[in-house]
Design a protein around this motif. Sequence first.
Motif, PDB file in Angstrom:
ATOM      1  N   GLY A 193       5.437 -10.017  -7.313  1.00 16.78           N
ATOM      2  CA  GLY A 193       4.413 -10.719  -7.952  1.00 16.78           C
ATOM      3  C   GLY A 193       3.058  -9.953  -7.104  1.00 16.78           C
ATOM      4  N   PHE A 194       3.725  -8.072  -6.872  1.00 16.27           N
ATOM      5  CA  PHE A 194       3.054  -8.070  -6.165  1.00 16.27           C
ATOM      6  C   PHE A 194       2.883  -7.003  -6.705  1.00 16.27           C
ATOM      7  N   GLY A 195       3.084  -5.925  -7.593  1.00 22.46           N
ATOM      8  CA  GLY A 195       2.736  -5.121  -7.961  1.00 22.46           C
ATOM      9  C   GLY A 195       3.663  -4.080  -7.898  1.00 22.46           C
ATOM     10  N   ASP A 196       2.844  -2.856  -7.554  1.00 25.88           N
ATOM     11  CA  ASP A 196       3.315  -1.937  -7.291  1.00 25.88           C
ATOM     12  C   ASP A 196       3.061  -0.971  -6.075  1.00 25.88           C
ATOM     13  N   LEU A 197       2.561  -1.843  -5.405  1.00 26.52           N
ATOM     14  CA  LEU A 197       2.416  -2.148  -3.789  1.00 26.52           C
ATOM     15  C   LEU A 197       3.381  -1.323  -3.097  1.00 26.52           C
TER      16      LEU A 197
END
Length: 185
Positions: A122-126
Amino acid sequence: MSNERARAMVEKVSAIDWRAAEESFEHGTSSARLMREYLRRAAVWVQELQKAQPVPFFDVTQPDRWPFFDLAAYVEPMAQPDSELAAQLEAFLAEHSSSPLTGRICQAALNWASLSPKSLAGFGDLPDPFEPLLLVFERNGAFWIENGFIDFVASRVRLGSWEDHVAAEPLLSLDRATLDAMDQA
Protein backbone atom coordinates in the motif's frame (compact mmCIF):
# COMPACT_ATOMS: atom_id res chain seq x y z
CA MET A 1 10.46 -13.70 0.48
CA SER A 2 10.54 -11.59 3.66
CA ASN A 3 12.46 -14.34 5.47
CA GLU A 4 15.09 -14.26 2.69
CA ARG A 5 15.35 -10.47 3.02
CA ALA A 6 15.68 -10.79 6.80
CA ARG A 7 18.34 -13.51 6.50
CA ALA A 8 20.28 -11.37 4.00
CA MET A 9 20.08 -8.39 6.37
CA VAL A 10 21.48 -10.44 9.29
CA GLU A 11 24.28 -11.73 7.05
CA LYS A 12 25.06 -8.16 5.95
CA VAL A 13 25.28 -6.92 9.54
CA SER A 14 27.33 -9.96 10.58
CA ALA A 15 29.85 -9.24 7.80
CA ILE A 16 30.57 -5.71 9.08
CA ASP A 17 33.92 -5.17 10.73
CA TRP A 18 32.52 -3.41 13.79
CA ARG A 19 35.91 -2.77 15.33
CA ALA A 20 36.94 -0.82 12.24
CA ALA A 21 33.58 0.95 12.24
CA GLU A 22 34.22 2.22 15.74
CA GLU A 23 37.80 3.29 15.05
CA SER A 24 37.75 4.68 11.50
CA PHE A 25 36.54 8.04 10.31
CA GLU A 26 37.78 7.94 6.69
CA HIS A 27 34.27 7.97 5.20
CA GLY A 28 32.91 10.88 7.22
CA THR A 29 31.63 12.89 4.27
CA SER A 30 29.81 9.99 2.60
CA SER A 31 28.55 8.72 5.96
CA ALA A 32 27.03 12.10 6.73
CA ARG A 33 25.38 12.15 3.30
CA LEU A 34 24.07 8.61 3.83
CA MET A 35 22.70 9.69 7.20
CA ARG A 36 20.90 12.60 5.53
CA GLU A 37 19.45 10.12 3.06
CA TYR A 38 18.29 7.88 5.91
CA LEU A 39 16.65 10.86 7.61
CA ARG A 40 14.96 11.84 4.35
CA ARG A 41 13.69 8.32 3.71
CA ALA A 42 12.51 7.87 7.28
CA ALA A 43 10.75 11.25 7.06
CA VAL A 44 8.99 10.24 3.84
CA TRP A 45 7.74 7.09 5.57
CA VAL A 46 6.63 9.07 8.61
CA GLN A 47 4.76 11.47 6.36
CA GLU A 48 2.89 8.57 4.76
CA LEU A 49 2.15 6.96 8.10
CA GLN A 50 0.98 10.25 9.61
CA LYS A 51 -1.77 10.40 6.99
CA ALA A 52 -3.43 7.42 8.66
CA GLN A 53 -3.00 8.65 12.25
CA PRO A 54 -5.57 10.91 13.91
CA VAL A 55 -2.97 12.26 16.36
CA PRO A 56 0.68 12.92 15.43
CA PHE A 57 2.98 10.50 17.17
CA PHE A 58 6.41 11.24 15.67
CA ASP A 59 8.42 14.05 17.17
CA VAL A 60 11.79 14.77 18.73
CA THR A 61 10.33 14.71 22.25
CA GLN A 62 9.90 10.96 21.82
CA PRO A 63 13.44 9.69 21.16
CA ASP A 64 12.22 6.12 20.72
CA ARG A 65 10.39 7.34 17.64
CA TRP A 66 12.72 9.77 15.83
CA PRO A 67 15.09 9.36 14.12
CA PHE A 68 16.06 5.77 15.00
CA PHE A 69 12.88 3.83 15.60
CA ASP A 70 11.18 0.58 14.72
CA LEU A 71 9.40 1.75 11.59
CA ALA A 72 8.12 -1.77 10.86
CA ALA A 73 5.96 -1.67 14.00
CA TYR A 74 3.99 1.20 12.46
CA VAL A 75 3.61 -0.49 9.08
CA GLU A 76 2.61 -3.94 10.36
CA PRO A 77 2.27 -3.93 14.19
CA MET A 78 1.98 -7.71 14.52
CA ALA A 79 5.01 -8.52 12.32
CA GLN A 80 7.92 -10.20 14.05
CA PRO A 81 11.22 -11.41 12.65
CA ASP A 82 12.05 -15.09 12.70
CA SER A 83 13.12 -15.84 16.29
CA GLU A 84 16.29 -17.66 15.15
CA LEU A 85 17.37 -14.69 13.05
CA ALA A 86 16.60 -12.25 15.86
CA ALA A 87 18.65 -14.35 18.30
CA GLN A 88 21.50 -14.65 15.80
CA LEU A 89 21.58 -10.88 15.30
CA GLU A 90 21.36 -10.16 19.01
CA ALA A 91 24.20 -12.58 19.83
CA PHE A 92 26.41 -11.14 17.10
CA LEU A 93 25.84 -7.54 18.16
CA ALA A 94 26.34 -8.35 21.85
CA GLU A 95 29.80 -9.63 20.99
CA HIS A 96 30.85 -7.15 18.31
CA SER A 97 29.10 -3.82 18.74
CA SER A 98 29.67 -1.55 21.70
CA SER A 99 26.73 0.78 21.14
CA PRO A 100 23.17 0.12 22.33
CA LEU A 101 21.99 2.54 19.62
CA THR A 102 23.65 0.41 16.95
CA GLY A 103 21.87 -2.64 18.30
CA ARG A 104 18.54 -0.84 18.30
CA ILE A 105 19.07 0.32 14.71
CA CYS A 106 20.06 -3.15 13.51
CA GLN A 107 17.06 -4.72 15.28
CA ALA A 108 14.77 -2.18 13.62
CA ALA A 109 16.38 -2.98 10.25
CA LEU A 110 15.76 -6.69 10.85
CA ASN A 111 12.14 -5.99 11.72
CA TRP A 112 11.86 -3.96 8.51
CA ALA A 113 13.43 -6.72 6.42
CA SER A 114 10.94 -9.16 7.98
CA LEU A 115 7.89 -7.27 6.73
CA SER A 116 5.73 -9.11 4.24
CA PRO A 117 5.48 -7.71 0.72
CA LYS A 118 1.73 -7.49 1.32
CA SER A 119 2.20 -5.06 4.21
CA LEU A 120 4.38 -2.80 2.04
CA ALA A 121 2.11 -2.99 -1.01
CA GLY A 122 0.00 0.00 0.00
CA PHE A 123 3.00 2.34 0.06
CA GLY A 124 3.89 2.36 -3.61
CA ASP A 125 7.54 2.88 -4.41
CA LEU A 126 8.76 4.32 -1.14
CA PRO A 127 12.45 3.46 -0.63
CA ASP A 128 13.90 1.09 1.95
CA PRO A 129 14.60 3.43 4.86
CA PHE A 130 17.38 1.35 6.42
CA GLU A 131 19.57 0.81 3.36
CA PRO A 132 21.54 4.08 3.85
CA LEU A 133 22.08 3.39 7.56
CA LEU A 134 23.42 -0.10 6.90
CA LEU A 135 25.79 1.45 4.35
CA VAL A 136 26.98 3.88 7.03
CA PHE A 137 27.90 0.89 9.19
CA GLU A 138 29.46 -1.04 6.30
CA ARG A 139 31.61 1.96 5.38
CA ASN A 140 32.89 2.26 8.96
CA GLY A 141 30.72 5.26 9.72
CA ALA A 142 31.00 5.59 13.46
CA PHE A 143 28.79 8.37 14.79
CA TRP A 144 27.31 9.77 17.96
CA ILE A 145 24.50 12.16 18.77
CA GLU A 146 25.29 15.32 20.66
CA ASN A 147 23.67 18.75 21.00
CA GLY A 148 21.09 18.12 18.30
CA PHE A 149 23.57 16.79 15.73
CA ILE A 150 24.64 13.41 14.43
CA ASP A 151 28.41 13.73 14.45
CA PHE A 152 30.91 11.93 12.17
CA VAL A 153 33.98 13.89 13.40
CA ALA A 154 34.64 15.71 10.10
CA SER A 155 30.96 16.10 9.22
CA ARG A 156 27.77 16.74 11.14
CA VAL A 157 24.11 16.30 10.34
CA ARG A 158 21.47 18.35 12.10
CA LEU A 159 18.99 16.06 13.78
CA GLY A 160 15.84 18.19 13.78
CA SER A 161 12.35 16.81 13.39
CA TRP A 162 11.09 14.56 10.65
CA GLU A 163 9.45 17.58 9.02
CA ASP A 164 12.89 19.14 8.58
CA HIS A 165 14.01 16.23 6.40
CA VAL A 166 10.99 15.23 4.33
CA ALA A 167 11.73 17.59 1.42
CA ALA A 168 15.51 17.08 1.39
CA GLU A 169 17.17 16.33 -1.92
CA PRO A 170 17.48 12.57 -2.39
CA LEU A 171 20.81 10.86 -2.79
CA LEU A 172 20.44 9.44 -6.28
CA SER A 173 23.10 6.76 -6.06
CA LEU A 174 24.26 4.64 -3.16
CA ASP A 175 26.97 2.84 -5.13
CA ARG A 176 30.48 2.56 -3.76
CA ALA A 177 32.15 4.69 -6.47
CA THR A 178 29.77 7.60 -5.88
CA LEU A 179 30.26 7.42 -2.12
CA ASP A 180 34.05 7.12 -2.45
CA ALA A 181 34.08 10.19 -4.71
CA MET A 182 32.30 12.19 -1.99
CA ASP A 183 35.09 11.30 0.42
CA GLN A 184 37.78 12.35 -2.06
CA ALA A 185 36.27 15.78 -2.72
